[in-house]
Enzyme design. Structure first.
Site, PDB file in Angstrom:
ATOM      1  N   ASP A 254       0.785  -1.288   0.110  1.00 52.77           N
ATOM      2  CA  ASP A 254       0.077   0.051   0.095  1.00 52.77           C
ATOM      3  C   ASP A 254       0.962   1.312   0.208  1.00 52.77           C
ATOM      4  OD1 ASP A 254      -2.218  -1.435  -0.111  1.00 52.77           O
ATOM      5  OD2 ASP A 254      -2.732  -1.224   2.160  1.00 52.77           O
TER       6      ASP A 254
ATOM      7  N   CYS B 153       1.744  -8.169   5.722  1.00 54.63           N
ATOM      8  CA  CYS B 153       1.494  -6.957   5.476  1.00 54.63           C
ATOM      9  C   CYS B 153       0.052  -6.785   5.299  1.00 54.63           C
ATOM     10  CB  CYS B 153       2.159  -6.312   4.422  1.00 54.63           C
ATOM     11  SG  CYS B 153       3.863  -5.882   4.819  1.00 54.63           S
ATOM     12  N   ASP B 154      -0.407  -5.254   4.994  1.00 53.74           N
ATOM     13  CA  ASP B 154      -1.763  -4.879   5.081  1.00 53.74           C
ATOM     14  C   ASP B 154      -2.721  -5.791   4.472  1.00 53.74           C
ATOM     15  OD1 ASP B 154      -0.065  -2.737   5.780  1.00 53.74           O
ATOM     16  OD2 ASP B 154      -1.325  -1.135   5.022  1.00 53.74           O
ATOM     17  N   LYS B 155      -2.718  -6.225   3.568  1.00 56.41           N
ATOM     18  CA  LYS B 155      -3.689  -7.098   3.046  1.00 56.41           C
ATOM     19  C   LYS B 155      -3.256  -8.342   2.755  1.00 56.41           C
ATOM     20  CE  LYS B 155      -5.962  -3.393   2.020  1.00 56.41           C
ATOM     21  NZ  LYS B 155      -4.743  -2.493   2.509  1.00 56.41           N
TER      22      LYS B 155
ATOM     23  N   CYS C 126       6.111  -2.566   8.326  1.00 57.24           N
ATOM     24  CA  CYS C 126       6.496  -1.157   8.690  1.00 57.24           C
ATOM     25  C   CYS C 126       6.586  -1.031  10.112  1.00 57.24           C
ATOM     26  CB  CYS C 126       5.502  -0.016   8.156  1.00 57.24           C
ATOM     27  SG  CYS C 126       5.545  -0.133   6.331  1.00 57.24           S
TER      28      CYS C 126
ATOM     29  N   GLU D 291      -6.956   3.844  -0.352  1.00 60.97           N
ATOM     30  CA  GLU D 291      -6.243   4.563   0.752  1.00 60.97           C
ATOM     31  C   GLU D 291      -5.522   5.809   0.721  1.00 60.97           C
ATOM     32  OE1 GLU D 291      -4.345   1.546   3.677  1.00 60.97           O
ATOM     33  OE2 GLU D 291      -2.787   2.617   2.808  1.00 60.97           O
TER      34      GLU D 291
ATOM     35  N   SER E 102      -4.666   4.793   5.780  1.00 64.29           N
ATOM     36  CA  SER E 102      -3.871   4.129   6.299  1.00 64.29           C
ATOM     37  C   SER E 102      -3.988   3.807   7.852  1.00 64.29           C
ATOM     38  CB  SER E 102      -2.273   4.295   5.992  1.00 64.29           C
ATOM     39  OG  SER E 102      -1.371   3.884   6.536  1.00 64.29           O
TER      40      SER E 102
END
Length: 669
Positions: free
Chosen positions: A122, A164-166, A235, A516, A542
């Protein structure tokens, strides 16, 4: 040097022409039995032939087959140097976790299999049309992972490795949707902060800071080079990636103290090995993921999310995991109740007040340390099972007395000079430091079906002494993120100025796949005047976003929401009570006339939608299909999932309506 056609067509190596049509093949027969030949499907038998063909010792076939799924990306040489880059550090090293888990399984007599479906970044797609695929990817990947699970009919268990995010939400959805098997989630951990440099969240604002003359070209170049200090892991902040790892552990899908481990470290590798042992233990005891994922474990995840102050994107992801597991989906009322009941206990980036990186949260004790405080407060259901095969209560008892806990908390204090109790606090300590609960769901005439703000991350200097953020200002309406970020950077004829309320519409699911808009929120966060500008949008944020940013505004503009009727100069009033977790966002004036919220609702009802409302022309057809399917399944508040029964019912109703319309037309003629 340019490549010639001759070099493309022929390498000039004559040895390449030594091609054989036959090979000796594996040594020895397969250990099949008469019973297998008479009763087993041909696929099982041919599968063994494939296993031997790939080099597995034929005499060792017959062990429990465990599928390891991963979001691994990129190609690494044996020494770790890049051969081909991945999309992000988060999936760059997770192949090492797969390797460790597989070797442990093999040493215990099991037969590991591995399959992959890599994930996007992202951060890499911020401000680009690549973001239009971000949230739809989650559903697609979960489908692919579930198909991979079903495509190994002889699997005895599943390990899912993601970071991670997804990727983590997709993996959790896939495992939850295949919960008749023992499964363990292996979170891919986090990257480290640079010794001298900015974190991966702050560094994404360098363009805006440079445009507003708040940093030099040299400073921007140096910051960008050093933000990702190590080659692996998600991150360093408690964004969507880290929060998803936390929630996975809170659900019981991961081993205790697995989330937020520093990528590449021995303790990170060890977690993968132990996860291999855990899935075999679950299988031997007849325990399935269905026994771990329950309504009670989902409630625990809500509580832990609130205590951490996690990403608002989990409001999309946790209901999706629950739905995949056949459980009740958390609703807005559940999030409101839990966030009012549960104190925030963690001081992490980006919420603060100090803002510790996620690896320091891990060293301070991570999820089990937070859960110890929550258990003492009577906020957890501790009789639920976990991936370790025992109850949460038993796991917390172990953690409280463990050498691991003592040693890591000591490392944090001695090496970093950070008191673990300043990172993860008890409720009284958190109250003394002014930590407030995480999420507020504002209503009002501009968000009649709700919206979301991470109220804990509003800059405290713009919050009144009673804990209430109040802002009334003129709307600056944008239909594209590109136009909005130009105004943030000061470009164009009308730069944003303090006091403006940035309204970004047509960016919900139907407009842009619910993109996002972190490049906007992080720019405002790190510009010296940004705290005086609020954001109102039907897009999402985010997990590291901060500030007075209200997203998920429902209905979205393209679904007839009143936010799609706003004009430049309309007066908007925002009130967010960070103590009571109540809020509203209302139209309260137009054309120089100021009125109340009730009159604003009447004005909006009488006002037609803007004529320029439209989906982004670059929205891919498959993302448009995702938007339509999730809209028929409960929309964003339902987790953006695919409710197959609801979709079929909607299609059938539409088919019947069309058929009736066709039959009526001849009669009218």
């Amino acid at each position: 040097m340019p490549v010639t056609l001759e070099q493309i067509l022929d390498s000039g190596d004559r040895s390449l022409f030594d091609v054989r049509s036959k090979a000796h093949g594996p040594k020895g027969p397969l250990p099949v039995t008469p019973e297998m030949l008479l009763t087993r499907p041909s696929g099982d038998l041919f599968g063994w032939a494939q296993d031997a063909g790939m080099g597995w010792d034929p005499q060792q076939l017959g062990g429990r087959e465990i599928l390891i799924l991963s979001t691994h990306g990129g190609i690494r040489a044996a020494d770790g140097t890049p051969v081909a880059l991945g999309f992000h550090t988060g999936h760059w090293e997770v192949g090492l976790l797969m390797d460790a888990a597989a070797k442990e399984l093999k040493s215990l007599g099991a037969i590991p299999f591995a399959a992959y479906c890599t994930d996007p970044c992202d951060g890499r797609t911020q401000g680009t049309t690549g973001m239009f695929d971000s949230l739809p990817y989650r559903n697609d990947a979960a489908i692919v992972f579930r198909r991979q699970i079903r495509s190994l009919p002889t699997r005895a268990g599943v390990i899912g490795v993601a970071t991670c995010d997804k990727g983590v939400p997709a993996m959790m959805m896939a495992l939850a949707g295949s919960s008749d098997y023992p499964s363990v989630l292996v979170p891919g951990g986090v990257t480290l902060l640079a010794e001298k440099g900015e974190d991966a969240g702050r560094v994404q604002s360098v363009g805006a800071r440079y445009a507003r003359n708040q940093m030099t070209l040299e400073e921007a170049a140096d910051a960008l080079c050093h933000a990702c200090a190590t080659p692996g892991g998600g991150c360093q902040f408690l964004g969507t990636a880290a929060t998803s790892q936390v929630v996975g552990e809170a659900l019981g899908m991961s081993l205790p103290h697995a989330a937020l481990a520093p990528s590449g470290h021995p303790i990170w590798i060890d977690m993968a090995r132990r996860s291999g042992r855990a899935v075999l233990n679950l299988e031997a005891r007849g325990l399935r993921l269905r026994d771990i994922l329950t309504d009670a474990s989902v409630r625990n995840a809500l509580v832990v999310h609130a205590a951490f102050g996690g990403s608002t994107n989990l409001i999309l992801h946790l209901p999706a995991v629950a739905y995949a597991a056949g459980l009740r989906r958390p609703e807005e009322s559940d999030w409101i109740r839990v966030n009012r009941q549960v104190p925030r206990l963690v001081d992490a980036l980006p919420n603060g007040p100090k803002g510790h990186p996620t690896v320091q949260v891990f060293l301070a004790g991570g999820v089990p340390e937070v859960m110890l405080h929550l258990r003492r407060a009577g906020l957890l259901e501790t009789n639920v099972l976990t991936a370790g095969g025992e109850t949460l209560g038993a796991m917390l008892d172990w953690w409280e007395q463990s050498e691991r806990r003592t040693a890591l908390r000591r490392v944090l204090k001695e090496r970093d000079g950070v008191d673990p109790d300043d990172v993860i606090m008890d409720p009284d300590g958190a109250h003394r430091r002014g930590l407030t609960s995480t999420v507020t769901f504002p209503g009002g005439n501009l968000a009649p079906e709700g919206s979301v703000i991470k109220s804990t991350s509003i800059d405290p200097t713009v919050v009144d002494a009673d804990g209430v953020y109040r802002n009334t200002g003129p709307a600056r309406v944008f239909l594209t993120e590109t136009a909005a970020i130009e105004a943030v950077k000061g470009a164009g004829p009308r730069p944003l100025k303090p006091g403006d309320i940035l309204v970004l519409i047509c960016r919900g699911p139907l407009g842009s796949g619910m993109e996002e808009i972190f490049q906007i929120t992080t720019s405002l966060r790190h510009l010296d005047f940004g705290k005086y500008i609020a954001v109102l949008t039907d897009a999402r944020f985010s997990g590291v976003s901060t500030g007075a940013c209200i997203g998920h505004v429902s209905p979205e503009a393209l679904a007839g929401g009143p936010i799609g009727k706003l004009r430049d100069g309309d007066l908007i009033e925002i009130v967010i009570d960070r103590v009571r977790l109540e809020g509203s966002v209302n139209l309260v004036g137009t054309a120089g006339v100021v009125f109340g919220a009730e009159e604003g609702a009447r004005v909006l009802a009488a006002r037609p939608p803007r004529e320029d409302l439209a989906p982004d022309p670059s929205l891919p057809p498959d993302s448009r299909l995702w938007a339509a399917l999730q809209n028929a399944s409960g929309g964003t508040w339902g987790g953006c999932i695919y409710d197959v029964d609801a979709i079929i019912e909607t299609l059938e109703a539409g088919r019947k309506a069309l058929a009736a319309e066709r039959q009526a037309k001849p009669a009218l003629r």
